[in-house]
Design a protein around this motif. Structure first.
Motif, PDB file in Angstrom:
ATOM      1  N   ASP A 177      18.922  19.066 -18.023  1.00 21.59           N
ATOM      2  CA  ASP A 177      18.288  20.348 -18.306  1.00 21.59           C
ATOM      3  C   ASP A 177      17.339  20.307 -19.497  1.00 21.59           C
ATOM      4  O   ASP A 177      16.471  21.158 -19.633  1.00 21.59           O
ATOM      5  CB  ASP A 177      19.353  21.422 -18.572  1.00 21.59           C
ATOM      6  CG  ASP A 177      20.242  21.647 -17.357  1.00 21.59           C
ATOM      7  OD1 ASP A 177      19.760  21.458 -16.228  1.00 21.59           O
ATOM      8  OD2 ASP A 177      21.416  21.988 -17.553  1.00 21.59           O
ATOM      9  N   SER A 178      17.547  19.338 -20.390  1.00 22.54           N
ATOM     10  CA  SER A 178      16.683  19.239 -21.574  1.00 22.54           C
ATOM     11  C   SER A 178      16.655  17.790 -22.034  1.00 22.54           C
ATOM     12  O   SER A 178      17.298  16.920 -21.442  1.00 22.54           O
ATOM     13  CB  SER A 178      17.168  20.170 -22.681  1.00 22.54           C
ATOM     14  OG  SER A 178      18.432  19.789 -23.150  1.00 22.54           O
ATOM     15  N   GLY A 179      15.926  17.536 -23.111  1.00 21.46           N
ATOM     16  CA  GLY A 179      15.810  16.184 -23.635  1.00 21.46           C
ATOM     17  C   GLY A 179      17.082  15.712 -24.307  1.00 21.46           C
ATOM     18  O   GLY A 179      18.093  16.405 -24.322  1.00 21.46           O
ATOM     19  N   ALA A 180      17.003  14.526 -24.882  1.00 21.46           N
ATOM     20  CA  ALA A 180      18.156  13.949 -25.574  1.00 21.46           C
ATOM     21  C   ALA A 180      18.460  14.747 -26.837  1.00 21.46           C
ATOM     22  O   ALA A 180      17.549  15.081 -27.598  1.00 21.46           O
ATOM     23  CB  ALA A 180      17.862  12.499 -25.934  1.00 21.46           C
ATOM     24  N   PRO A 181      19.737  15.061 -27.083  1.00 21.90           N
ATOM     25  CA  PRO A 181      20.102  15.772 -28.311  1.00 21.90           C
ATOM     26  C   PRO A 181      19.721  14.969 -29.555  1.00 21.90           C
ATOM     27  O   PRO A 181      19.799  13.736 -29.561  1.00 21.90           O
ATOM     28  CB  PRO A 181      21.624  15.901 -28.211  1.00 21.90           C
ATOM     29  CG  PRO A 181      21.928  15.770 -26.747  1.00 21.90           C
ATOM     30  CD  PRO A 181      20.898  14.827 -26.218  1.00 21.90           C
ATOM     31  N   CYS A 183      21.518   9.008 -27.686  1.00 22.76           N
ATOM     32  CA  CYS A 183      21.200   8.080 -26.590  1.00 22.76           C
ATOM     33  C   CYS A 183      22.050   6.826 -26.708  1.00 22.76           C
ATOM     34  O   CYS A 183      22.554   6.301 -25.711  1.00 22.76           O
ATOM     35  CB  CYS A 183      19.721   7.695 -26.636  1.00 22.76           C
ATOM     36  SG  CYS A 183      18.605   9.101 -26.515  1.00 22.76           S
ATOM     37  N   HIS A 184      22.205   6.359 -27.925  1.00 25.32           N
ATOM     38  CA  HIS A 184      22.985   5.156 -28.179  1.00 25.32           C
ATOM     39  C   HIS A 184      24.466   5.392 -27.851  1.00 25.32           C
ATOM     40  O   HIS A 184      25.158   4.481 -27.407  1.00 25.32           O
ATOM     41  CB  HIS A 184      22.811   4.763 -29.644  1.00 25.32           C
ATOM     42  CG  HIS A 184      22.982   3.322 -29.940  1.00 25.32           C
ATOM     43  ND1 HIS A 184      22.153   2.340 -29.443  1.00 25.32           N
ATOM     44  CD2 HIS A 184      23.886   2.680 -30.710  1.00 25.32           C
ATOM     45  CE1 HIS A 184      22.544   1.164 -29.887  1.00 25.32           C
ATOM     46  NE2 HIS A 184      23.596   1.346 -30.659  1.00 25.32           N
ATOM     47  N   LEU A 185      24.930   6.616 -28.056  1.00 26.35           N
ATOM     48  CA  LEU A 185      26.344   6.949 -27.835  1.00 26.35           C
ATOM     49  C   LEU A 185      26.684   7.352 -26.395  1.00 26.35           C
ATOM     50  O   LEU A 185      27.855   7.468 -26.064  1.00 26.35           O
ATOM     51  CB  LEU A 185      26.759   8.109 -28.750  1.00 26.35           C
ATOM     52  CG  LEU A 185      27.060   7.780 -30.195  1.00 26.35           C
ATOM     53  CD1 LEU A 185      27.215   9.053 -31.004  1.00 26.35           C
ATOM     54  CD2 LEU A 185      28.305   6.919 -30.302  1.00 26.35           C
TER      55      LEU A 185
END
Length: 193
Positions: free
Chosen positions: A34-38, A122-124
């Protein structure tokens, strides 16, 4: 749930098995959603600062989206996230010759253009971290598009916590991770009814 310091951790991180199977999923998690990476608050100025350094590694569509929307945006929930290209993939996504998504920020990092690897969320992934006033929640995010990763994790007998050792240490520290591994042994011996 278990608690380490001010973090409340879902036991799914210690029980569920997971190893990214990028050859099967092609990195669809960077495209779907729904949206980009936090983004963490402290990552916002970093993205602004490194944009010119990472720009040569990005696709024209991503550059355009970033230049129009900014290096980060607020989503409908009021959270900071990466911008999207036409409401689809993350603006920082690049694709290799096989159509597999990669992170343009990480590519710039690998090439020595920046010392920022990529957003910690993203890493997590598939772990999601949510900060509250009194504690930080650390949860496993189950998503159907990651079913191949769950299957591979089962085949290799690797839990989410083991798969994400490096980013969990990066986010919370070695001592926190060591405590998590002690809890893993305790959780493993506890039977759910």
């Amino acid at each position: 749930m278990i608690q380490i310091d001010d973090t409340i951790i879902s036991t799914d991180i210690l029980r569920k098995e997971f190893v990214c199977n990028i050859q099967k999923c092609k990195g669809i998690c960077c495209v779907e959603g729904d949206s980009g990476a936090p983004l963490d608050e402290e990552e916002l100025p970093i993205l602004e600062e490194i944009f010119t350094d990472i720009k040569p590694f990005l696709r024209p569509e991503g550059i355009k989206a970033i230049e129009e929307q900014g290096t980060y945006v607020k989503d409908d929930d009021g959270d900071w996230v990466t911008p999207l290209v036409d409401g689809a993939e993350c603006a920082y996504v690049i694709f290799d010759e096989k159509g597999i998504t990669k992170c343009g920020i990480e590519k710039a990092y690998e090439e020595g253009a920046t010392d920022f690897q990529k957003p910690i969320s993203c890493h997590l992934y598939p772990v999601r971290v949510d900060k509250y006033k009194a504690f930080t929640a650390v949860n496993y995010h189950k998503w159907d598009i990651c079913s191949d990763a769950c299957t591979l994790g089962q085949e290799l007998n690797v839990t989410v916590a083991e798969f994400l050792k490096e980013p969990l240490i990066k986010k919370f520290g070695q001592e926190w991770y060591d405590q998590l591994m002690i809890a893993k042994d305790e959780v493993k011996n506890f039977k759910l009814f």
